[in-house]
Design a protein around this motif. Structure first.
Motif, short mmCIF file in Angstrom:
data_model
loop_
_atom_site.label_atom_id
_atom_site.label_comp_id
_atom_site.label_asym_id
_atom_site.label_seq_id
_atom_site.Cartn_x
_atom_site.Cartn_y
_atom_site.Cartn_z
N HIS A 75 -2.76 21.40 -3.03
CA HIS A 75 -3.61 21.90 -4.12
C HIS A 75 -2.73 22.21 -5.34
CE1 HIS A 75 -6.82 22.19 -1.20
NE2 HIS A 75 -5.98 22.83 -0.40
N PRO A 76 -2.10 21.20 -5.91
CA PRO A 76 -1.13 21.43 -6.98
C PRO A 76 -1.73 22.02 -8.26
CG PRO A 76 -1.57 19.10 -6.74
CD PRO A 76 -2.23 19.78 -5.59
N ASP A 77 -3.04 21.91 -8.43
CA ASP A 77 -3.65 22.47 -9.64
C ASP A 77 -4.24 23.85 -9.40
OD1 ASP A 77 -3.02 20.23 -11.18
OD2 ASP A 77 -4.79 19.17 -10.46
N ALA A 78 -4.12 24.35 -8.17
CA ALA A 78 -4.65 25.68 -7.85
C ALA A 78 -3.65 26.76 -8.30
CB ALA A 78 -4.92 25.77 -6.35
N GLU A 79 -3.90 27.96 -7.87
CA GLU A 79 -3.08 29.10 -8.27
C GLU A 79 -1.60 28.88 -7.96
OE1 GLU A 79 -2.63 33.72 -6.92
OE2 GLU A 79 -4.63 32.91 -7.14
N VAL A 80 -0.77 29.36 -8.85
CA VAL A 80 0.68 29.34 -8.71
C VAL A 80 1.13 30.79 -8.72
CG1 VAL A 80 2.83 28.70 -9.85
CG2 VAL A 80 0.91 27.12 -9.88
N ILE A 81 2.05 31.12 -7.82
CA ILE A 81 2.64 32.46 -7.81
C ILE A 81 4.04 32.35 -8.39
CG2 ILE A 81 3.33 34.42 -6.40
CD1 ILE A 81 1.17 33.54 -4.39
N VAL A 82 4.38 33.25 -9.28
CA VAL A 82 5.68 33.22 -9.94
C VAL A 82 6.49 34.43 -9.51
CG1 VAL A 82 6.86 33.21 -12.17
CG2 VAL A 82 4.71 31.97 -11.90
N TYR A 83 7.73 34.18 -9.10
CA TYR A 83 8.64 35.23 -8.66
C TYR A 83 9.83 35.33 -9.60
CZ TYR A 83 5.97 34.97 -4.37
OH TYR A 83 4.95 34.99 -3.45
N THR A 84 10.33 36.54 -9.77
CA THR A 84 11.55 36.74 -10.55
C THR A 84 12.75 36.26 -9.73
OG1 THR A 84 11.98 38.95 -9.68
CG2 THR A 84 10.57 38.79 -11.67
N ARG A 85 13.86 36.13 -10.37
CA ARG A 85 15.08 35.71 -9.67
C ARG A 85 15.41 36.68 -8.55
NH1 ARG A 85 20.63 33.41 -11.99
NH2 ARG A 85 21.78 33.47 -10.05
N SER A 86 15.34 37.98 -8.80
CA SER A 86 15.70 38.95 -7.77
C SER A 86 14.72 38.92 -6.61
CB SER A 86 15.81 40.36 -8.36
OG SER A 86 14.58 40.78 -8.88
N GLU A 87 13.43 38.71 -6.88
CA GLU A 87 12.46 38.58 -5.79
C GLU A 87 12.76 37.35 -4.94
OE1 GLU A 87 8.45 40.54 -7.74
OE2 GLU A 87 9.00 38.49 -8.29
N TRP A 88 13.06 36.24 -5.59
CA TRP A 88 13.34 34.99 -4.88
C TRP A 88 14.61 35.13 -4.04
CZ3 TRP A 88 10.42 31.27 -3.42
CH2 TRP A 88 10.97 30.07 -2.98
N GLU A 89 15.64 35.74 -4.61
CA GLU A 89 16.89 35.92 -3.88
C GLU A 89 16.70 36.83 -2.67
OE1 GLU A 89 19.59 37.17 -6.95
OE2 GLU A 89 20.05 35.09 -7.51
N ALA A 90 15.86 37.87 -2.80
CA ALA A 90 15.58 38.76 -1.67
C ALA A 90 14.85 37.98 -0.57
CB ALA A 90 14.75 39.96 -2.13
N PHE A 91 13.90 37.14 -0.95
CA PHE A 91 13.17 36.33 0.03
C PHE A 91 14.14 35.39 0.75
CE2 PHE A 91 10.96 32.31 0.97
CZ PHE A 91 10.14 32.76 1.98
N LEU A 92 14.98 34.69 0.01
CA LEU A 92 15.92 33.76 0.64
C LEU A 92 16.87 34.48 1.58
CD1 LEU A 92 16.84 31.36 -2.31
CD2 LEU A 92 15.24 30.97 -0.41
N ALA A 93 17.33 35.66 1.21
CA ALA A 93 18.20 36.44 2.09
C ALA A 93 17.47 36.77 3.38
CB ALA A 93 18.67 37.71 1.39
N GLY A 94 16.19 37.13 3.28
CA GLY A 94 15.40 37.41 4.47
C GLY A 94 15.23 36.19 5.36
N VAL A 95 15.03 35.03 4.74
CA VAL A 95 14.91 33.79 5.51
C VAL A 95 16.21 33.52 6.24
CG1 VAL A 95 14.68 31.28 5.32
CG2 VAL A 95 13.12 32.78 4.05
N ARG A 96 17.32 33.64 5.54
CA ARG A 96 18.62 33.37 6.16
C ARG A 96 18.92 34.33 7.30
NH1 ARG A 96 20.25 32.74 0.32
NH2 ARG A 96 20.14 30.50 -0.02
N ASN A 97 18.38 35.54 7.25
CA ASN A 97 18.61 36.54 8.29
C ASN A 97 17.51 36.52 9.36
OD1 ASN A 97 21.04 37.68 7.36
ND2 ASN A 97 19.92 38.75 5.76
N ALA A 98 16.67 35.50 9.35
CA ALA A 98 15.60 35.29 10.34
C ALA A 98 14.54 36.39 10.32
CB ALA A 98 16.19 35.13 11.74
N GLU A 99 14.39 37.09 9.20
CA GLU A 99 13.38 38.14 9.10
C GLU A 99 11.96 37.59 9.14
OE1 GLU A 99 14.08 40.72 5.74
OE2 GLU A 99 16.23 40.79 6.18
#
Length: 81
Positions: free
Chosen positions: A51-75
């Motif tokens: 659904h590429p024309d549907a809603e898009v969520i935008v994250y700040t750099r710090s939010e994205w980096e926190a998410f990636l850190a959680g992924v890397r730590n298997a959270e």
């Protein structure tokens, strides 16, 4: 704080360098796409690949980096623990 960005213009969406995980084909192609907004703000947009024309969520750099850190730590390995 992340923001729903339904109002991203077609021009803004066109500037996003969308990426789909290489694992997407393994789950039937139901995946999300993510990419930098490329507007100098260091924000990342996320959308549903089917659904590429549907809603898009935008994250700040710090939010994205926190998410990636959680992924890397298997959270977020909800189904393997």
């Amino acid at each position: 704080m992340s923001e729903a960005a339904e109002g991203l213009s077609p021009q803004e969406r066109a500037r996003v360098a969308w990426h789909i995980s290489t694992y997407s084909p393994n789950n039937g192609g139901n995946c999300v796409e993510a990419g930098p907004l490329n507007d100098g703000t260091e924000r990342v947009a996320v959308r549903h690949s089917h659904h590429p024309d549907a809603e898009v969520i935008v994250y700040t750099r710090s939010e994205w980096e926190a998410f990636l850190a959680g992924v890397r730590n298997a959270e977020f390995d909800f189904f393997t623990h």
